[in-house]
Write a protein that holds these residues in place. Sequence first.
Motif, PDB file in Angstrom:
ATOM      1  N   ALA A 161       0.844  -1.204   0.000  1.00 30.60           N
ATOM      2  CA  ALA A 161       0.000   0.000   0.000  1.00 30.60           C
ATOM      3  C   ALA A 161       0.879   1.253   0.000  1.00 30.60           C
ATOM      4  O   ALA A 161       0.593   2.224  -0.712  1.00 30.60           O
ATOM      5  N   TRP A 241      -5.919  -8.463   3.776  1.00 30.78           N
ATOM      6  CA  TRP A 241      -5.030  -7.286   3.677  1.00 30.78           C
ATOM      7  C   TRP A 241      -4.172  -7.359   2.412  1.00 30.78           C
ATOM      8  O   TRP A 241      -4.011  -6.364   1.714  1.00 30.78           O
ATOM      9  N   ALA A 245      -4.294  -4.785  -0.635  1.00 33.81           N
ATOM     10  CA  ALA A 245      -3.080  -4.022  -0.964  1.00 33.81           C
ATOM     11  C   ALA A 245      -2.647  -4.291  -2.410  1.00 33.81           C
ATOM     12  O   ALA A 245      -2.224  -3.369  -3.112  1.00 33.81           O
ATOM     13  N   ILE A 248      -4.845  -2.240  -4.650  1.00 32.25           N
ATOM     14  CA  ILE A 248      -4.448  -0.815  -4.622  1.00 32.25           C
ATOM     15  C   ILE A 248      -3.169  -0.619  -5.427  1.00 32.25           C
ATOM     16  O   ILE A 248      -3.048   0.315  -6.225  1.00 32.25           O
TER      17      ILE A 248
END
Lengths: 267, 250
Positions: A161, A241, A245, A248
């Motif tokens: 991220a 997560w 990530a 993104i």
Amino acid sequence: MGASSARRIWGLVYRHLALYRRSWPRVLELMYWPVLQMVVWGFITAYLAGVQQNTATIAAGVLLGGVLLWEITLRSQMGFAISFLEEVWSRNLGHIFVSPLRPWEMVTGLAAMSVLRTVAAVLPAMLLAFMLYGFGVWKLGPVLVVFVSALMAMGWAVALAVTALILRHGAGAEALAWGVMFGIAPFAAVFYPVAVLPPWLQPVALSIPAAHVFEGMRAALIDGRIAWDHLAWAVALDGVWLALAAWIFLAQFHQARVRGALLNIGE
Amino acid sequence: METPALLVEGLTKTYTPGARPAVDGLSFTMPRGETWGLLGGNGAGKSTTIAMLLGLLVPSSGRVLALGHDMATDRFAALARMNFSSPYIALPHRLTVRENLRVYGHLYGVPEMERRIADLVAEFDLGDFADRPAGQLSAGQKTRVALAKALINTPALLLLDEPTASLDPDTGDWVRSALERYRAETGAAILLASHNMAEVERLCANVLMLKGGRVVDEGSPAALLAKYGRDDLEEVFLDIARGRERAEAL
């Protein structure tokens, strides 16, 4: 993974290993903070355990275990993000991105560097904890492997991220590579149970993989049991997560190609 | 029939919606085995064009086929057989020349890599500083290293952004000779963006003149000189940049 991919990933890892071989201040900096943290927390716990009471000794183990395992998370994240920043600082990204190196191969190479950097950073602190304070983190047993893996995966997710933000905002976002984990630490239940937090904050803490690892660590050190439920949550949350990530990162990578930022990522 | 080195159709890039395109409907077909020049003033669209040809920049419309591969869907297959050099992109300056070449040898999957590096070190006369950090080299030495890096995978398509910028005449001439030799030996296609008109005249079989993101003229250096009634390409460049009439139209 094919042989061609493995070779490209090795090319990226070789690039960083060659850098460290030639830059002893970088190697020293890797070990400096984990060792310093261990010295400070070691003396605090030695003071707390001064009367040799069982409770204090267990508390000391919990604190030192927390320091060591949190350092793994921190170094995993920094090892990934700073390896990417090395390319930004050396103005080399243009060459990297016109090579046949795929984005996932770059991510794998950065993760491999993160593992190597974490080992180099945390191993001296682990040995110091054992030699000075008699605390061996390996006393947690085989479950330590799961703890370490879960914490490293969380570090990679945060680093992905952060790398996405560097792709979006350039080196101006590099402060996040150093500081973002310190903002997460208070909610990750590193040194105290999630139950200590205000009730409205507990769901936030329980959405962080590390909080479950540290609950699991306390269960192992204090009760001598493996908290399978917390381990399962940690692994599942890591999956969420990492997926988030990666999404993104890929979105920002595509946007950087649309904006033409890959050739001149900088300040 | 062999696919062209580059097939570019209607290539357009608009950075801001509603603004004038940086590149506007660029189309050309560049055969293998030739050196072409991309000329234009600052802001003409050269860098944007090169970035799209390399897959670093997503076009707003149009397409690029590099060595037969669509850069929108299959760019990594093309990138393995392409390479690029620009004085504005550095190599890791703490790594030695040899280490840098090894990094890119691995990234491009070069077979018999150490032998290839030894050949490049000999060909580009890098021996005296092959084990020195790249950051400690002079501008001329860095250019030679960058060119060696660009040839590490023996590319079939080489893109160069101002390959002799900031070099003294002797080193510049040396680089131009190396490029001529490479093209002759391998049959590679070379596309170079340059502000050095003498260099373009010497190296290029064809020149694309860009202005405002469009090709405003093209042809061999000799044909352009004849067309504009000029003695050198610099005057042709100025005619185009300043919107002067062509000699043939007078």
